[in-house]
Design a protein around this motif. Sequence first.
Motif, mmCIF file in Angstrom:
data_model
loop_
_atom_site.group_PDB
_atom_site.id
_atom_site.type_symbol
_atom_site.label_atom_id
_atom_site.label_comp_id
_atom_site.label_asym_id
_atom_site.label_seq_id
_atom_site.Cartn_x
_atom_site.Cartn_y
_atom_site.Cartn_z
ATOM 1 N N ARG A 86 0.047 8.237 10.423
ATOM 2 C CA ARG A 86 0.594 7.863 9.462
ATOM 3 C C ARG A 86 0.860 9.112 8.582
ATOM 4 N N ARG A 101 0.745 -1.104 0.032
ATOM 5 C CA ARG A 101 -0.020 0.040 0.054
ATOM 6 C C ARG A 101 0.759 1.528 -0.308
ATOM 7 N N TYR A 102 1.982 0.970 0.979
ATOM 8 C CA TYR A 102 2.479 2.328 0.896
ATOM 9 C C TYR A 102 3.989 1.637 0.257
#
Length: 242
Positions: A177, A70-71
């Motif tokens: 985050r 995802r990141y």
Amino acid sequence: MLLGGIQTAVSLIYPPQCMSCGGLVGSDFGLCGSCWAEMYFISGTVCEGCGAPLPGEADGFRLECDSCLRYPRPWSRGRSALLYEGQGRKLVLALKHGDRTEIAYMAAAWMERAVQPLLGDNPLICPVPLHWTRLLKRKYNQSALLAGSVAKRTELEHCPDLLSRFRRTPALEGKTRDQRFKHLCAAIAAHPSRKERIKGRTVLIVDDVMTSGATLSACTDACLQAGASEVRVAVLARVTQA
């Protein structure tokens, strides 16, 4: 013979204690059976990005956890020695906030095993830096203690001040985050007098805990901007809920 006798006498007066609960153990820098049972070491198939455990078997292709998919991470590969749970979490907090600097010696042995896949090309080892005001208050940088111990065990080059945190950031505990990344934006850079050591090198950044990866991302960006050819990361504990 004399030294052995002195060591025996000392051990009788001050028997080795568990590094976590203080119970009696067989040797220094060890854990008792009960505490060992609550340590969640990472082994088997792991995420190539952060070292989090993954189900199934490795198939020869790069595997990543949902968080790293995802990141995408700016570093190439990462490893973690244990999960940030149970006694592992207790030991990390004691090292970070409880003046239990001796824990770094024991933890470095666990990290040495975890980082074996990252040691090719003789990487230059460095810690995540602390701002000088926080270092003054805490008296030590736990990441620097870990990095130094890992470097000693692996016999690799170590530069404790390769990176500098020149802007003070708030404590990241409890932050989202996005907040973590925002606070750390442009807060870390290569130390001006150490840039030549980074150019063309593979760098292995060491930290105590990885949550969102914001701090390690800032450190990686700093190394790449200073000319590092590749950056890898190693942490003592991984928060897998991030």
